[in-house]
Design a protein around this motif. Structure first.
Motif, PDB file in Angstrom:
ATOM      1  N   THR A  98     -31.513 -41.886  19.708  1.00  0.00           N
ATOM      2  CA  THR A  98     -32.021 -40.548  20.057  1.00  0.00           C
ATOM      3  C   THR A  98     -32.283 -40.449  21.555  1.00  0.00           C
ATOM      4  OG1 THR A  98     -33.035 -40.302  17.873  1.00  0.00           O
ATOM      5  CG2 THR A  98     -33.833 -38.861  19.615  1.00  0.00           C
ATOM      6  N   ILE A  99     -32.876 -41.488  22.123  1.00  0.00           N
ATOM      7  CA  ILE A  99     -33.131 -41.475  23.571  1.00  0.00           C
ATOM      8  C   ILE A  99     -31.817 -41.455  24.348  1.00  0.00           C
ATOM      9  CG2 ILE A  99     -34.106 -42.804  25.486  1.00  0.00           C
ATOM     10  CD1 ILE A  99     -36.204 -43.858  23.494  1.00  0.00           C
ATOM     11  N   LEU A 100     -30.883 -42.356  23.974  1.00  0.00           N
ATOM     12  CA  LEU A 100     -29.597 -42.408  24.686  1.00  0.00           C
ATOM     13  C   LEU A 100     -28.794 -41.121  24.478  1.00  0.00           C
ATOM     14  CD1 LEU A 100     -28.430 -46.072  23.949  1.00  0.00           C
ATOM     15  CD2 LEU A 100     -29.332 -45.149  26.082  1.00  0.00           C
ATOM     16  N   GLY A 101     -28.749 -40.632  23.233  1.00  0.00           N
ATOM     17  CA  GLY A 101     -27.993 -39.419  22.946  1.00  0.00           C
ATOM     18  C   GLY A 101     -28.559 -38.200  23.649  1.00  0.00           C
ATOM     19  N   THR A 102     -29.883 -38.123  23.741  1.00  0.00           N
ATOM     20  CA  THR A 102     -30.509 -37.001  24.443  1.00  0.00           C
ATOM     21  C   THR A 102     -30.159 -37.028  25.923  1.00  0.00           C
ATOM     22  OG1 THR A 102     -32.333 -36.996  22.866  1.00  0.00           O
ATOM     23  CG2 THR A 102     -32.704 -35.885  24.955  1.00  0.00           C
ATOM     24  N   MET A 103     -30.231 -38.208  26.529  1.00  0.00           N
ATOM     25  CA  MET A 103     -29.879 -38.327  27.943  1.00  0.00           C
ATOM     26  C   MET A 103     -28.409 -37.991  28.180  1.00  0.00           C
ATOM     27  SD  MET A 103     -32.028 -41.827  28.694  1.00  0.00           S
ATOM     28  CE  MET A 103     -31.404 -42.046  30.335  1.00  0.00           C
ATOM     29  N   LEU A 104     -27.534 -38.498  27.297  1.00  0.00           N
ATOM     30  CA  LEU A 104     -26.101 -38.222  27.440  1.00  0.00           C
ATOM     31  C   LEU A 104     -25.806 -36.731  27.292  1.00  0.00           C
ATOM     32  CD1 LEU A 104     -24.428 -41.158  25.466  1.00  0.00           C
ATOM     33  CD2 LEU A 104     -24.121 -40.612  27.886  1.00  0.00           C
ATOM     34  N   GLY A 105     -26.403 -36.128  26.267  1.00  0.00           N
ATOM     35  CA  GLY A 105     -26.165 -34.700  26.040  1.00  0.00           C
ATOM     36  C   GLY A 105     -26.618 -33.847  27.212  1.00  0.00           C
ATOM     37  N   LEU A 106     -27.785 -34.199  27.755  1.00  0.00           N
ATOM     38  CA  LEU A 106     -28.313 -33.430  28.878  1.00  0.00           C
ATOM     39  C   LEU A 106     -27.469 -33.616  30.132  1.00  0.00           C
ATOM     40  CD1 LEU A 106     -30.631 -31.575  29.698  1.00  0.00           C
ATOM     41  CD2 LEU A 106     -31.921 -33.601  30.403  1.00  0.00           C
ATOM     42  N   ILE A 107     -27.048 -34.851  30.391  1.00  0.00           N
ATOM     43  CA  ILE A 107     -26.220 -35.128  31.572  1.00  0.00           C
ATOM     44  C   ILE A 107     -24.879 -34.409  31.485  1.00  0.00           C
ATOM     45  CG2 ILE A 107     -24.915 -36.958  32.735  1.00  0.00           C
ATOM     46  CD1 ILE A 107     -27.284 -38.825  32.102  1.00  0.00           C
ATOM     47  N   SER A 172     -25.058 -28.867  21.989  1.00  0.00           N
ATOM     48  CA  SER A 172     -25.025 -27.594  21.261  1.00  0.00           C
ATOM     49  C   SER A 172     -26.316 -26.812  21.469  1.00  0.00           C
ATOM     50  CB  SER A 172     -24.806 -27.868  19.771  1.00  0.00           C
ATOM     51  OG  SER A 172     -24.903 -26.682  19.017  1.00  0.00           O
ATOM     52  N   ARG A 173     -27.432 -27.518  21.456  1.00  0.00           N
ATOM     53  CA  ARG A 173     -28.729 -26.857  21.656  1.00  0.00           C
ATOM     54  C   ARG A 173     -28.854 -26.308  23.082  1.00  0.00           C
ATOM     55  NH1 ARG A 173     -32.799 -23.816  19.989  1.00  0.00           N
ATOM     56  NH2 ARG A 173     -34.703 -24.239  21.130  1.00  0.00           N
ATOM     57  N   MET A 174     -28.417 -27.090  24.063  1.00  0.00           N
ATOM     58  CA  MET A 174     -28.577 -26.681  25.458  1.00  0.00           C
ATOM     59  C   MET A 174     -27.596 -25.589  25.879  1.00  0.00           C
ATOM     60  SD  MET A 174     -31.137 -28.258  26.558  1.00  0.00           S
ATOM     61  CE  MET A 174     -31.015 -27.786  28.278  1.00  0.00           C
ATOM     62  N   SER A 175     -26.585 -25.320  25.065  1.00  0.00           N
ATOM     63  CA  SER A 175     -25.626 -24.267  25.421  1.00  0.00           C
ATOM     64  C   SER A 175     -26.280 -22.890  25.469  1.00  0.00           C
ATOM     65  CB  SER A 175     -24.463 -24.257  24.417  1.00  0.00           C
ATOM     66  OG  SER A 175     -24.946 -23.973  23.112  1.00  0.00           O
ATOM     67  N   GLY A 176     -27.406 -22.718  24.785  1.00  0.00           N
ATOM     68  CA  GLY A 176     -28.096 -21.436  24.814  1.00  0.00           C
ATOM     69  C   GLY A 176     -29.262 -21.381  25.779  1.00  0.00           C
ATOM     70  N   GLY A 207     -33.411 -29.674  18.876  1.00  0.00           N
ATOM     71  CA  GLY A 207     -32.182 -30.449  18.908  1.00  0.00           C
ATOM     72  C   GLY A 207     -32.447 -31.945  18.853  1.00  0.00           C
ATOM     73  N   VAL A 208     -33.511 -32.390  19.533  1.00  0.00           N
ATOM     74  CA  VAL A 208     -33.861 -33.811  19.501  1.00  0.00           C
ATOM     75  C   VAL A 208     -34.248 -34.235  18.087  1.00  0.00           C
ATOM     76  CG1 VAL A 208     -35.488 -35.539  20.357  1.00  0.00           C
ATOM     77  CG2 VAL A 208     -34.569 -33.826  21.923  1.00  0.00           C
ATOM     78  N   VAL A 209     -35.049 -33.403  17.414  1.00  0.00           N
ATOM     79  CA  VAL A 209     -35.465 -33.738  16.042  1.00  0.00           C
ATOM     80  C   VAL A 209     -34.265 -33.732  15.103  1.00  0.00           C
ATOM     81  CG1 VAL A 209     -36.886 -32.992  14.099  1.00  0.00           C
ATOM     82  CG2 VAL A 209     -37.784 -32.840  16.417  1.00  0.00           C
ATOM     83  N   TRP A 273     -31.745 -27.627   8.424  1.00  0.00           N
ATOM     84  CA  TRP A 273     -32.731 -26.548   8.486  1.00  0.00           C
ATOM     85  C   TRP A 273     -33.293 -26.400   9.899  1.00  0.00           C
ATOM     86  CZ3 TRP A 273     -38.187 -26.728   9.216  1.00  0.00           C
ATOM     87  CH2 TRP A 273     -38.828 -25.496   9.006  1.00  0.00           C
ATOM     88  N   ILE A 274     -33.593 -27.530  10.530  1.00  0.00           N
ATOM     89  CA  ILE A 274     -34.119 -27.484  11.906  1.00  0.00           C
ATOM     90  C   ILE A 274     -33.073 -26.936  12.860  1.00  0.00           C
ATOM     91  CG2 ILE A 274     -34.904 -28.921  13.831  1.00  0.00           C
ATOM     92  CD1 ILE A 274     -36.252 -30.720  11.761  1.00  0.00           C
ATOM     93  N   GLN A 275     -31.804 -27.372  12.684  1.00  0.00           N
ATOM     94  CA  GLN A 275     -30.732 -26.896  13.555  1.00  0.00           C
ATOM     95  C   GLN A 275     -30.498 -25.398  13.366  1.00  0.00           C
ATOM     96  OE1 GLN A 275     -29.258 -28.697  15.804  1.00  0.00           O
ATOM     97  NE2 GLN A 275     -27.805 -27.139  16.505  1.00  0.00           N
ATOM     98  N   ALA A 276     -30.472 -24.939  12.113  1.00  0.00           N
ATOM     99  CA  ALA A 276     -30.259 -23.515  11.848  1.00  0.00           C
ATOM    100  C   ALA A 276     -31.410 -22.674  12.377  1.00  0.00           C
ATOM    101  CB  ALA A 276     -30.098 -23.295  10.349  1.00  0.00           C
ATOM    102  N   ARG A 277     -32.612 -23.184  12.234  1.00  0.00           N
ATOM    103  CA  ARG A 277     -33.777 -22.441  12.720  1.00  0.00           C
ATOM    104  C   ARG A 277     -33.762 -22.326  14.250  1.00  0.00           C
ATOM    105  NH1 ARG A 277     -40.110 -24.080  11.641  1.00  0.00           N
ATOM    106  NH2 ARG A 277     -41.011 -22.165  12.487  1.00  0.00           N
ATOM    107  N   SER A 278     -33.373 -23.430  14.918  1.00  0.00           N
ATOM    108  CA  SER A 278     -33.319 -23.387  16.390  1.00  0.00           C
ATOM    109  C   SER A 278     -32.221 -22.449  16.868  1.00  0.00           C
ATOM    110  CB  SER A 278     -33.102 -24.798  16.942  1.00  0.00           C
ATOM    111  OG  SER A 278     -31.854 -25.296  16.523  1.00  0.00           O
TER     112      SER A 278
END
Length: 286
Positions: A98-107, A172-176, A207-209, A273-278
């Motif tokens: 989760t830590i690595l994927g979050t950093m990669l996604g953000l970068i 996907s989350r950061m695209s918005g 997105g992280v959750v 559910w979390i992804q759809a709600r976000s």
């Protein structure tokens, strides 16, 4: 003159309403095919869950309802140890991936740098290549560096294929995300870190959750890669169930499999559910 007064040959024919090729819900035969496919695909799972409550040593005939095979599975030392190994591996791999994927996604979402295209393709290789190939590659890597197989090697392997999935969810989350929010924060005197923790990260949390739950689910039910990288004392729950099935599919195996199915489905539904709600909230805000 009314339509009823016209002869049958002169009455205007009623036009048939055109149906789009992908309008599945209006074609009865297509609905019947889809229903048959769903039954074919999911009936074995339903049968497995149903026969986990069967008061019989065999899965052929139904002889009554019982919970004794769940009790027997919970008291099975081998299954208990395998379940604890699975939880340990899944917990550690989920945190790190989760830590690595979050950093990669953000970068990858935010920055442009030389070689971004090849780097983007390279880190997503674990998603597209077959799990057998990834398992063999991980085994060769650990053998080359003489790393003994065990909990560590399984955890590292799970991190390798889970982190790209987390990165995809974060992108996907950061695209918005609206960059003007960060600019407004900096204009108000906030530093880069204050802007990140006060504006960017709260937006990323769903997105992280969702990514963490996806990584946890992938780690819990992975079999192929774990099979190549596991060692003595690090047998996981899916590997243990596979070893029991080789001798016989007993109600105890069905009970253990049902527990894994319920756990995986719960986490998957929660992540969706979390992804759809976000996504819904992002559309409402944007």
């Amino acid at each position: 003159m009314t339509d009823t007064a016209l002869p049958l040959r002169t009455r205007p024919r009623r036009r048939r309403e055109a149906i789009a090729p992908l309008d599945f819900t209006r074609r009865r035969w297509l609905k019947a095919v889809l229903l048959a496919n769903f039954i074919f695909l999911y009936f074995p799972i339903v049968a497995l869950i149903a026969f986990s409550f069967n008061d019989s040593k065999r899965n052929i005939t139904w002889q009554g309802f019982t919970f004794k095979y769940y009790e027997k599975a919970f008291n099975n030392t081998g299954l208990h140890d395998a379940f604890m190994n699975t939880i340990t591996i899944a917990s550690m791999s989920t945190v790190v991936s989760t830590i690595l994927g979050t950093m990669l996604g953000l970068i990858l979402h935010r920055y442009k740098f030389p070689g971004k295209g090849p780097f983007d393709s390279w880190i997503h290789l674990p998603i597209v290549i077959p799990e057998v190939c990834l398992g063999v590659a991980m085994l060769a890597f650990f053998t080359m560096f003489k790393i003994p197989l065990g909990l560590f090697t399984v955890t590292v392997s799970h991190i390798a294929f889970s982190a790209p999935f987390v990165a995809v969810v974060i992108r996907s989350r950061m695209s918005g995300f609206d960059p003007a929010l960060e600019e407004a924060s900096r204009d108000l005197g906030a530093s880069e870190w204050q802007t990140f923790w006060g504006v960017t990260f709260p937006y990323m949390i769903p997105g992280v959750v969702a990514g963490a739950l996806l990584a946890l689910t992938l780690s819990l039910d992975d079999f192929v890669i774990t099979f190549f990288t596991t060692g003595p004392g690090s047998t996981t729950f899916p590997i243990k169930i596979y070893s029991m099935v080789r001798f016989s599919v007993t109600p105890e195996v069905n009970a253990a499999s049902t527990v894994l199915i319920v756990l995986t489905l719960t986490l998957t539904i929660l992540a969706l559910w979390i992804q759809a709600r976000s996504d819904k909230k992002a559309k409402a805000d944007g």
